[in-house]
Design an enzyme around this catalytic site. Structure first.
Site, PDB file in Angstrom:
ATOM      1  N   ASP A  92       0.861  -1.171   0.000  1.00 53.73           N
ATOM      2  CA  ASP A  92       0.000   0.000   0.000  1.00 53.73           C
ATOM      3  C   ASP A  92       0.903   1.229   0.000  1.00 53.73           C
ATOM      4  OD1 ASP A  92      -1.734   2.057   0.577  1.00 53.73           O
ATOM      5  OD2 ASP A  92      -2.819   0.977   2.128  1.00 53.73           O
ATOM      6  N   SER A  93       0.503   2.275  -0.679  1.00 57.43           N
ATOM      7  CA  SER A  93       1.359   3.459  -0.833  1.00 57.43           C
ATOM      8  C   SER A  93       1.487   4.293   0.439  1.00 57.43           C
ATOM      9  CB  SER A  93       0.802   4.353  -1.946  1.00 57.43           C
ATOM     10  OG  SER A  93      -0.432   4.929  -1.542  1.00 57.43           O
ATOM     11  N   GLY A  94       0.640   4.038   1.422  1.00 59.55           N
ATOM     12  CA  GLY A  94       0.625   4.857   2.624  1.00 59.55           C
ATOM     13  C   GLY A  94      -0.523   5.849   2.649  1.00 59.55           C
ATOM     14  N   GLY A  95      -1.268   5.938   1.565  1.00 57.94           N
ATOM     15  CA  GLY A  95      -2.376   6.885   1.505  1.00 57.94           C
ATOM     16  C   GLY A  95      -3.424   6.646   2.578  1.00 57.94           C
ATOM     17  N   ASP A 271      -7.750  -7.422   0.541  1.00 53.85           N
ATOM     18  CA  ASP A 271      -6.918  -7.444   1.739  1.00 53.85           C
ATOM     19  C   ASP A 271      -7.723  -6.831   2.868  1.00 53.85           C
ATOM     20  OD1 ASP A 271      -5.562  -4.644   2.853  1.00 53.85           O
ATOM     21  OD2 ASP A 271      -6.369  -4.477   0.823  1.00 53.85           O
TER      22      ASP A 271
END
Length: 376
Positions: A92-95, A271
């Protein structure tokens, strides 16, 4: 990355496929256990692979960036080697984590400035930096940087945020295309559809994301508090505008029932922290319904944890013993229930695949939804 669509259900949009990455094949539909900080809580890697039968796991850019840090991951040769996991990984990009830090972050066109939840230190994530970090982590599938809007969310805010997410995607693609993998294998970038629960925004975002023609597509901004009816409606709508030949990843979803209903709508990948988070509180999912193993009714029940379970813990330990472990706050109890829940989720998506291939998915799904809702 390559995706081969293999079969479809005659009564729904459910489908099966095989997604091939540098670290192996993934049979869809699939659920990805969440290993936020380079570990799925309570499980060894060999348990994930051999008992849970996970085919891919998820790591998180925000948490791995903070600890152990990019320098350490690069010295280790990437996350695969650091955690000794030789199968596919998605990051996940961290968004979403930035979304959850709403009290300590500032968003503008450039990116997101936020304070670490660990020590309060200040950091800046831009779309470009999110790509650089994920190059350093080395996951097979990496996510574009986006803004995950809350629920409820006013229409005008959702529209502005969606358009910014689209502009950020262009910057992510440009940075991704101008850099190379660090560890000798390919990585694949996935864009994220936003738009809250507004039909016109979801349609616009799906069409925009599809126009980038990336190898796979993700749906974000759902499972953030909206009713299940909205989750299903938005998912159904979006899938109509996404190319059928590419995998679809619904982020952060969900309960066993959510998975089955969204598989029926055409989703391939999921997920969620739910199976392990709830397991640590004594909640386990079974084919016959939901059990709270801490309840007094299991105190003298010496039958196996789950007679239909596929994990070794299901036949090794009794309900009474697992309840006892929770009563005395032994870590083993949480480990047992976490293994059970993840094995159950992987069984569920695997059985869904079998039913789709047989052309019997819809009838089986409708029966399972009733059973899964029962309280044991």
């Amino acid at each position: 990355m390559n995706f081969k669509l293999e079969s479809t259900d005659p009564k729904s949009k459910a489908r099966t496929g095989t997604l091939t990455t540098a670290h192996g094949e993934i049979k869809t539909p699939i659920f990805m256990p969440v290993g936020t900080a380079g570990t799925v809580k309570g499980l060894h890697q060999h348990e994930l692979k051999n008992d849970v039968k996970a085919q891919i796991i998820l790591g998180n850019t925000y948490h791995l960036y903070l600890r152990p840090g990019i320098e350490t991951l690069e010295k280790a040769g990437g996350l695969h080697k650091f955690m000794n996991w030789d199968m596919p990984i998605l990051t996940d990009s961290g968004g979403y984590q930035v979304y959850s830090l709403s009290g300590t972050r500032k968003i503008n066109e450039n990116g997101v400035k936020f304070q670490s939840h660990i020590d309060g230190s200040s950091h800046l994530f831009t779309p470009e930096y999110a790509m650089d970090i994920q190059r350093s982590i080395g996951a097979d599938l990496i996510m574009a940087f986006d803004e995950c809007t809350p629920y409820p969310c006013e229409y005008n805010y959702a529209r502005r945020s969606m358009h910014m997410t689209h502009r950020w995607l262009k910057r992510c693609v440009d940075r991704f295309d101008s850099t190379t993998p660090l560890y000798g294998y390919d990585q694949t970038l996935l864009p994220i559809i936003q738009g809250s629960v507004y039909k016109d925004l979801r349609k616009e975002s799906a069409e925009t994301i599809a126009s980038f023609d990336l190898p796979a597509n993700a749906i974000g901004g759902l499972s953030v508090g909206e009713p299940d009816e909205d989750l299903y409606e938005m998912t159904d709508l979006v899938c109509d505008y996404l190319p059928k030949e590419k995998p679809r990843y619904l982020m952060g979803v969900g309960t066993p029932i959510n998975l089955l209903e969204c598989i029926a709508l055409g989703i391939d990948m999921f997920d969620c922290v739910l199976p392990t988070r709830n397991a640590r509180h004594g909640t386990i999912y079974t084919q016959n319904g939901i059990m709270n193993v801490k309840n007094l009714k299991w105190k003298d029940d010496f039958t196996c944890l789950d007679e239909n379970g596929t994990s070794y813990v299901d036949s090794t330990y009794s309900k009474s013993y697992v309840r006892h472990l929770f009563t005395v706050n032994e870590a083993l109890g949480k480990q047992i229930t976490s293994i059970h829940n993840l094995a159950f989720y992987l069984w569920l998506v695997g059985e869904a695949r079998t039913q789709i291939e047989a052309g019997t998915f819809t009838d089986w799904k409708n029966k399972m939804v009733v059973q899964l809702a029962q309280k044991l």
